[in-house]
Write a protein that holds these residues in place. Structure first.
Motif, short mmCIF file in Angstrom:
data_model
loop_
_atom_site.label_atom_id
_atom_site.label_comp_id
_atom_site.label_asym_id
_atom_site.label_seq_id
_atom_site.Cartn_x
_atom_site.Cartn_y
_atom_site.Cartn_z
N GLU A 390 2.45 -5.16 -9.06
CA GLU A 390 1.78 -4.06 -9.78
C GLU A 390 1.98 -2.71 -9.09
N VAL A 391 1.94 -2.68 -7.77
CA VAL A 391 2.01 -1.40 -7.08
C VAL A 391 3.37 -0.73 -7.30
N GLN A 392 4.39 -1.57 -7.59
CA GLN A 392 5.73 -1.02 -7.82
C GLN A 392 5.84 -0.30 -9.15
N SER A 393 4.83 -0.48 -10.01
CA SER A 393 4.87 0.24 -11.29
C SER A 393 4.29 1.65 -11.14
N ILE A 394 3.77 1.97 -9.95
CA ILE A 394 3.33 3.36 -9.71
C ILE A 394 4.56 4.17 -9.29
N PRO A 395 4.94 5.20 -10.07
CA PRO A 395 6.15 5.96 -9.74
C PRO A 395 6.06 6.54 -8.33
N GLY A 396 7.12 6.38 -7.57
CA GLY A 396 7.19 6.94 -6.22
C GLY A 396 6.82 5.95 -5.12
N ILE A 397 6.29 4.81 -5.50
CA ILE A 397 5.91 3.82 -4.49
C ILE A 397 7.13 3.03 -4.03
N GLU A 398 7.23 2.90 -2.71
CA GLU A 398 8.31 2.11 -2.13
C GLU A 398 7.65 0.97 -1.36
N VAL A 399 8.10 -0.26 -1.59
CA VAL A 399 7.45 -1.40 -0.93
C VAL A 399 8.33 -1.97 0.18
N GLY A 400 7.68 -2.65 1.11
CA GLY A 400 8.40 -3.38 2.15
C GLY A 400 8.87 -4.70 1.57
N PRO A 401 9.28 -5.63 2.44
CA PRO A 401 9.76 -6.92 1.94
C PRO A 401 8.69 -7.69 1.18
N GLU A 402 9.13 -8.61 0.36
CA GLU A 402 8.23 -9.51 -0.36
C GLU A 402 7.27 -10.17 0.64
N PRO A 403 5.99 -10.21 0.35
CA PRO A 403 5.06 -10.77 1.33
C PRO A 403 5.30 -12.26 1.56
N GLU A 404 5.31 -12.68 2.83
CA GLU A 404 5.49 -14.11 3.12
C GLU A 404 4.18 -14.85 2.92
N LEU A 405 3.07 -14.18 3.32
CA LEU A 405 1.76 -14.81 3.14
C LEU A 405 0.88 -13.81 2.38
N SER A 406 -0.01 -13.10 3.07
CA SER A 406 -0.92 -12.21 2.33
C SER A 406 -1.03 -10.83 2.95
N VAL A 407 0.02 -10.42 3.68
CA VAL A 407 0.08 -9.06 4.23
C VAL A 407 1.32 -8.39 3.67
N LEU A 408 1.21 -7.16 3.26
CA LEU A 408 2.39 -6.40 2.81
C LEU A 408 2.21 -4.94 3.20
N PHE A 409 3.29 -4.16 3.10
CA PHE A 409 3.16 -2.73 3.36
C PHE A 409 3.97 -1.94 2.35
N PHE A 410 3.55 -0.70 2.14
CA PHE A 410 4.18 0.16 1.14
C PHE A 410 3.93 1.61 1.52
N ARG A 411 4.57 2.51 0.81
CA ARG A 411 4.27 3.94 1.01
C ARG A 411 4.64 4.68 -0.26
N TYR A 412 4.17 5.91 -0.34
CA TYR A 412 4.51 6.76 -1.46
C TYR A 412 5.57 7.75 -0.98
N VAL A 413 6.65 7.87 -1.73
CA VAL A 413 7.68 8.83 -1.34
C VAL A 413 7.61 10.03 -2.29
N PRO A 414 7.07 11.14 -1.81
CA PRO A 414 6.90 12.31 -2.69
C PRO A 414 8.25 12.94 -3.02
N GLU A 415 8.30 13.61 -4.17
CA GLU A 415 9.56 14.23 -4.58
C GLU A 415 9.98 15.31 -3.60
N ASN A 416 8.99 16.08 -3.12
CA ASN A 416 9.31 16.99 -2.03
C ASN A 416 8.21 16.93 -0.97
#
Ligand SMILES: *Cc1c(COP(=O)(O)O)cnc(C)c1O
Length: 478
Positions: A390-416
Motif C-alpha cells: 500500500e505504501v508504494q501507491s503513495i507517489p514519491g515513496i521509495e521502499v527498501g527490500p521486501e520484508p523478510e519478517l515484519s520490519v521494513l523501511f521506506f522514505r519519501y523522495v521529494p521532487e526537489n
C-alpha cells in the motif's frame, strides 16, 4: 530489651497491611490498570517530552506514609502519559513490546508467593515451570533432548551468556584473546558488541562479513574469512548470525552458515531475539531453516510472544556445556545439591536470587493456548506485506527490500530538495502527531523511516491509519 523489640514490632507492623487493606489496595490498583487498558484507543503511541516541558514532577521519599491514590495519580500523569507507549498497538517503531494481561497476573502471583526460582531445591515447582518454558522454546527450534537454556531478563543478557559459553567452550584463554576471531555483520545488534566488551574480548578480532543487497551475511564471504584466519594461525571463537536484525529485519542464511561453522569447528550463535517467535509460523520456519544447528540462540519472549519487558531466553544445543560455563558451588549452598532432579537456573546463568520469571510466560501460554499466538504472528507478517504494497501507491515513496519478517523501511523522495532533510522532518512530524510511533534509521548515509509490526494490539485499522497519517504529513510538508 523485650519491650523495645515489641515496640519496634509495632512500628514495623505497617509493612503488613490487614487483609481488608490489601483488598482495598488491590482494588485501586486493578481500577488503575483496567482503566489504562480501556483507554488505550484514546492514548497516544508517543508523547514527546523535551527540554521545553521543563523537568518531571517528583514525589520525595519521606518517613511518613502516602496514600495510594496520590501515587497512582502520579503514575497516570508523570509516567503513563509521556514518552513511548509500548502497550499501544500504535507502537510500530524499534521492536514493539507487548504486555499480555495474564503475564502481569503471573508476575503478581510470583511476587506475592515469592518462590525462589534460582535452584531446584528451593522451589522444584517454580524451576519445573521455567524448564517447561525453556523446553517448549527448544522444541520450537527443533533442538534435541540435550538442549536447555535459561530465561533471562532480555536479549542483551542472553547474547552475553551465549558469547561467554562460546568463549569458555573454545578453550581460548586470556593470553590468546588477541588470536581469537568473532564473525558477524554490520547489522548485528549493538548489544553483541557490548557483550564482547563485558566478556573481556575487546582484544579479539571482529570480522564484519559482507552482506548481500538484503543485508544478509554472505556465506561465501564468511567461508573465505574463516579460511584466511585459520591459515594465519588465528582461532575462530564464534559466529554471530542474526535471525531478524533489529534495523531492517534481515535473516541470515542460517543453514549455509551452520555448515561453514561445522567445517571450521566454530561456535554458532543465532540472535533471534526479534525473529525467533516467527518459528511458530510456516513462513518463519522456512526463513530460519537450519536454526537447530546453532550452538546457542537468543530469543526474546518480550518481543514476539508479547510478554511485558523483562523476558528473554538463551537456548543452547548442549546444556552440559552451558552448565560447565556458568556453574559454581559455594559452601553455604551445600544443601541445595541434595535435590537436582532438574537443572537449576542458577547453574546456567550469572543470576542467583531471581524472580520467578517463568510464570509470566507459562500463564498466558496455558490460558490462551498456542493457537492465538500463531494467528497473531501470521497477522503481523501479513500486515507488514500489506503496508509494503500500500505504501508504494503513495507517489514519491521509495521502499527498501521486501520484508523478510515484519520490519521494513521506506522514505519519501521529494521532487526537489534534499531527501534526507525531508524525511527527518517527516519523522519529526509523525512523532509530534504521536497517534502511531515509527522510528528511523540511517543506511549508508541515507535517512529511512522504519516500520516494525509486532504488537499484539496492532491490527489492520492501525496500519490503515498509519498510511493515512503518512499521506497527510507528506502533503503538509511538501
Ligand atoms: C531487542 C534485540 C536485542 C536486545 O534484546 P533486549 O531484550 O532489548 O536486551 C538483541 N538482538 C536483537 C536482534 C534484538 O532485536
Amino acid at each position: 530489651m523485650k519491650k523495645q523489640i515489641k515496640a519496634l514490632e509495632q512500628k514495623a507492623q505497617k509493612l503488613e497491611p490487614s487483609l481488608e487493606e490489601c483488598r482495598e489496595l488491590s482494588r485501586q490498583t486493578l481500577d488503575y490498570t483496567t482503566n489504562f487498558v480501556e483507554s488505550l484507543d484514546e492514548q497516544k503511541a508517543y508523547s514527546l517530552f523535551s527540554d521545553k516541558d521543563g523537568s518531571l514532577e517528583h514525589i520525595p521519599f519521606s518517613e511518613e506514609p502516602r496514600e495510594l491514590d496520590e501515587l497512582l495519580n502520579y503514575l497516570r500523569t508523570q509516567v503513563d502519559a509521556r514518552g513511548l507507549n509500548p502497550a499501544s498497538g500504535g507502537h510500530l517503531g524499534y521492536i514493539p513490546g507487548g504486555g499480555l494481561y495474564p503475564s502481569a497476573l503471573g508476575d503478581f502471583i510470583a511476587a506475592i508467593t515469592n518462590r525462589y526460582a534460582g535452584v531446584f531445591f528451593s522451589s522444584p515447582g517454580a524451576v519445573h515451570i521455567e524448564n517447561q518454558c525453556i523446553r517448549w522454546l527448544c522444541d520450537l527450534i527443533g533442538y534435541g533432548p540435550e538442549a536447555g537454556g535459561n530465561l533471562t531478563s532480555g536479549g542483551s543478557l542472553a547474547n552475553l551468556i551465549g558469547l561467554v559459553n562460546a568463549r569458555d567452550d573454545s578453550g581460548i584463554t586470556a593470553a590468546d584473546f588477541d588470536k581469537a576471531v568473532i564473525y558477524t555483520t554490520r547489522q548485528v545488534h549493538h548489544c553483541v558488541i557490548k557483550a564482547i566488551k563485558f566478556a573481556g574480548l575487546t582484544d579479539a578480532h571482529i570480522r564484519l562479513i559482507d552482506m548481500d543487497e538484503r543485508f544478509r551475511m554472505q556465506p561465501a564471504e564468511l567461508e573465505k574469512a574463516l579460511q584466511h584466519d585459520t591459515d594465519n594461525e588465528l582461532q575462530p571463537l564464534a559466529i554471530f548470525a542474526s535471525a531478524g536484525t533489529t534495523d531492517v529485519g534481515a535473516v541470515d542464511p542460517l543453514d549455509d552458515i551452520a555448515g561453514i561453522a561445522r567445517q571450521f569447528n566454530a561456535w554458532l550463535h543465532v540472535d533471534a531475539a526479534y525473529g525467533g517467535a516467527f518459528l511458530l509460523t510456516d513462513h518463519g520456519k522456512q526463513k530460519m531453516k537450519g536454526i537447530h544447528q546453532a550452538d546457542s540462540i537468543t530469543i526474546d519472549p518480550h518481543k514476539g510472544f508479547f510478554l511485558p519487558y523483562g523476558s528473554g531466553a538463551l537456548l543452547v544445543k548442549d546444556e552440559e556445556k552451558l552448565f560447565q560455563s556458568q556453574h559454581m558451588s559455594a559452601n553455604y549452598l551445600q544443601d541445595t545439591e541434595k535435590a537436582t532432579v532438574e537443572p537449576s537456573p542458577a547453574d546456567l546463568s550469572p543470576e542467583l536470587s531471581k524472580h520467578f520469571r517463568g510464570l509470566r510466560m507459562w500463564l498466558p501460554l496455558q490460558l490462551f493456548g498456542i493457537t492465538p499466538f500463531r494467528a497473531a504472528l501470521e497477522e503481523k507478517l501479513l500486515l507488514t506485506r500489506y503496508f509494503y504494497e500500500e505504501v508504494q501507491s503513495i507517489p514519491g515513496i521509495e521502499v527498501g527490500p521486501e520484508p523478510e519478517l515484519s520490519v521494513l523501511f521506506f522514505r519519501y523522495v521529494p521532487e526537489n530538495g534534499v531527501a534526507n532533510e525531508f524525511n527527518r522532518r517527516l519523522m519529526d512530524a509523525l512523532h509530534a502527531d504521536g497517534r502511531v510511533f515509527l522510528s528511523s534509521t540511517n543506511i549508508e548515509g541515507t535517512f529511512y523511516i522504519r516500520l516494525a509490526v509486532l504488537h499484539f494490539r496492532t491490527h489492520l485499522e492501525t496500519i490503515n491509519q498509519t498510511l493515512e497519517i503518512l499521506k497527510t504529513k507528506i502533503r503538509e510538508l511538501k
